[in-house]
Each structure stands twice: as structure tokens, then as C-alpha cells.
Design an enzyme around this catalytic site. Structure first.
Site, PDB file in Angstrom:
ATOM      1  N   CYS A  76      45.027  45.611  43.566  1.00  0.00           N
ATOM      2  CA  CYS A  76      44.115  44.467  43.609  1.00  0.00           C
ATOM      3  C   CYS A  76      42.980  44.712  44.604  1.00  0.00           C
ATOM      4  O   CYS A  76      42.141  45.569  44.372  1.00  0.00           O
ATOM      5  CB  CYS A  76      44.878  43.171  43.878  1.00  0.00           C
ATOM      6  SG  CYS A  76      43.898  41.686  43.527  1.00  0.00           S
ATOM      7  N   HIS A 174      48.432  43.310  39.352  1.00  0.00           N
ATOM      8  CA  HIS A 174      49.560  43.348  40.278  1.00  0.00           C
ATOM      9  C   HIS A 174      50.800  43.874  39.558  1.00  0.00           C
ATOM     10  O   HIS A 174      51.485  43.117  38.876  1.00  0.00           O
ATOM     11  CB  HIS A 174      49.848  41.945  40.817  1.00  0.00           C
ATOM     12  CG  HIS A 174      48.803  41.440  41.744  1.00  0.00           C
ATOM     13  ND1 HIS A 174      48.831  41.678  43.099  1.00  0.00           N
ATOM     14  CD2 HIS A 174      47.679  40.722  41.513  1.00  0.00           C
ATOM     15  CE1 HIS A 174      47.775  41.127  43.672  1.00  0.00           C
ATOM     16  NE2 HIS A 174      47.055  40.535  42.728  1.00  0.00           N
ATOM     17  N   GLU A 176      53.585  44.563  40.814  1.00  0.00           N
ATOM     18  CA  GLU A 176      54.771  43.912  41.392  1.00  0.00           C
ATOM     19  C   GLU A 176      55.022  42.533  40.803  1.00  0.00           C
ATOM     20  O   GLU A 176      56.096  41.952  40.992  1.00  0.00           O
ATOM     21  CB  GLU A 176      54.630  43.838  42.922  1.00  0.00           C
ATOM     22  CG  GLU A 176      53.715  42.756  43.450  1.00  0.00           C
ATOM     23  CD  GLU A 176      52.220  43.083  43.399  1.00  0.00           C
ATOM     24  OE1 GLU A 176      51.437  42.276  43.937  1.00  0.00           O
ATOM     25  OE2 GLU A 176      51.839  44.120  42.824  1.00  0.00           O
TER      26      GLU A 176
END
Length: 192
Positions: A76, A174, A176
Site C-alpha cells: 500500500c 493489502h 494480508e
């Protein structure tokens, strides 16, 4: 051991939790020796480009990051700071990728938030992924398409959803927070 760079930007805990879920050990640090001696480095971030770059420069982290030769992943804001310049705060960035970061055209649909499709995947972190899977984005600025683009997304216009050059990898999205495909991308990075 994976070093997660601590630099006054958000989403560090979610990255650390994702790595733990995948069985990878990590440490959140701004210690130069720990970062240089790590097997891999992750440069996460949610925040504002100008203040993040000031923080990095005050601590010599801008020079350190460019010297890393191990696998390195920006996420990001981390990706945006790896570019040459950001319109956010008219900020000169790390210039690992020779591409500018621009603000999406003013509309009522910025920021780009939520799930969107990535395609034209290239490179080692996408080796077990297929085109046209959805990942999670949250951003108002984007990197232009360039010779280092390793994944593309279209939101208002096509942009670099991921970048790669040598040992440096970066995702605007992202991983994650991107469910199974995000875990697969992180796993591929861990296995580099």
C-alpha cells in the site's frame, strides 16, 4: 526471520498476524542491523506519503531501504513510497521504481476501497495465482503503469496493482486482508 519495518505507518499488526498464520516468524523493528540481517523485509503502510518520508529520512531509513539485497515487499503506502514521486504532499520518494504516484481523478468514488480484480500477473509472488482474482484495496493514490508493473487493476483507470524490480516487490492492495489469494502471495514471498 522477516523484518517488518516500523516507520509510524499503520497496518503493521495485520501483516504480522498474517505472517504468523502462515507459520512465518517476524519482528517489527526500525533497527538497521536487524533489518539488514533479516531473511526478508516487509514495508507495510497506511498513512500519508509526505510525513512518512520525513520519518524515514530522519532515521536514515531511506538510504537503508535502497541498500537491501534480500527479498523486500512494500504494501500500500509502502509501494507508493518505493516510487519516484507522489502527488500526495508533492513528495520525493525512494525512487526504487521509476514511476509517479498520482491522485485518482476527483470523483465521488474515491478512495478506491474494497475488493477489485487484478490481472496481467507477472513475477514470482504471483506464481501460484491466476488472473482475474479479487484482492482488497484502500487508497486514493495510485502508481502509473510502467515497465515494472507486475499486476494491473482498473478503477477509474488502469494502474499498477503491483510492481517488481530485482529483489523489490510491491503491492498497492493489502495481501494480508485479501483472503486466500493474499495468503498465497505472502506464502510465495516467504518462500523466495
Amino acid at each position: 526471520m522477516i523484518a517488518i519495518i516500523k516507520y509510524n505507518a499503520g497496518n503493521i499488526k495485520s501483516v504480522q498476524n498474517a505472517l504468523s498464520r502462515l507459520g512465518a516468524e517476524s519482528v517489527v523493528t526500525d533497527d538497521h542491523n536487524t533489518i539488514l540481517n533479516a531473511d526478508k523485509v516487509i514495508f507495510p503502510g497506511v498513512g500519508e506519503a509526505g510525513s512518512a518520508m520525513v520519518y524515514l529520512q530522519e532515521r536514515g531509513m531511506d538510504i537503508l531501504i535502497k541498500s537491501i539485497t534480500r527479498p523486500f515487499l512494500g504494501i500500500c503506502l509502502g509501494q507508493q513510497l518505493m516510487c519516484s514521486h507522489s502527488e500526495e504532499g508533492n513528495t520525493n520518494c525512494l525512487n526504487i521504481f521509476d514511476v509517479k504516484v498520482r491522485k485518482f481523478p476527483p470523483t465521488d468514488i474515491v478512495p478506491h476501497m474494497g475488493w477489485n480484480t487484478i490481472y496481467d500477473l507477472k513475477g514470482e509472488i504471483f506464481k501460484n495465482c491466476v488472473d482475474h482474482e479479487d484482492v482488497y484495496f484502500l487508497h486514493s493514490y495510485y502508481a502509473d503503469l510502467c515497465m515494472n508493473t507486475s499486476a494491473t487493476c482498473t478503477y477509474i483507470l488502469p494502474f499498477s496493482a503491483a510492481l517488481q524490480k530485482d529483489n523489490f516487490f510491491a503491492t498497492q492492495f493489502h495481501p494480508e486482508k485479501s483472503a486466500d489469494i493474499g495468503d498465497q502471495i505472502l506464502k510465495s514471498f516467504i518462500e523466495l
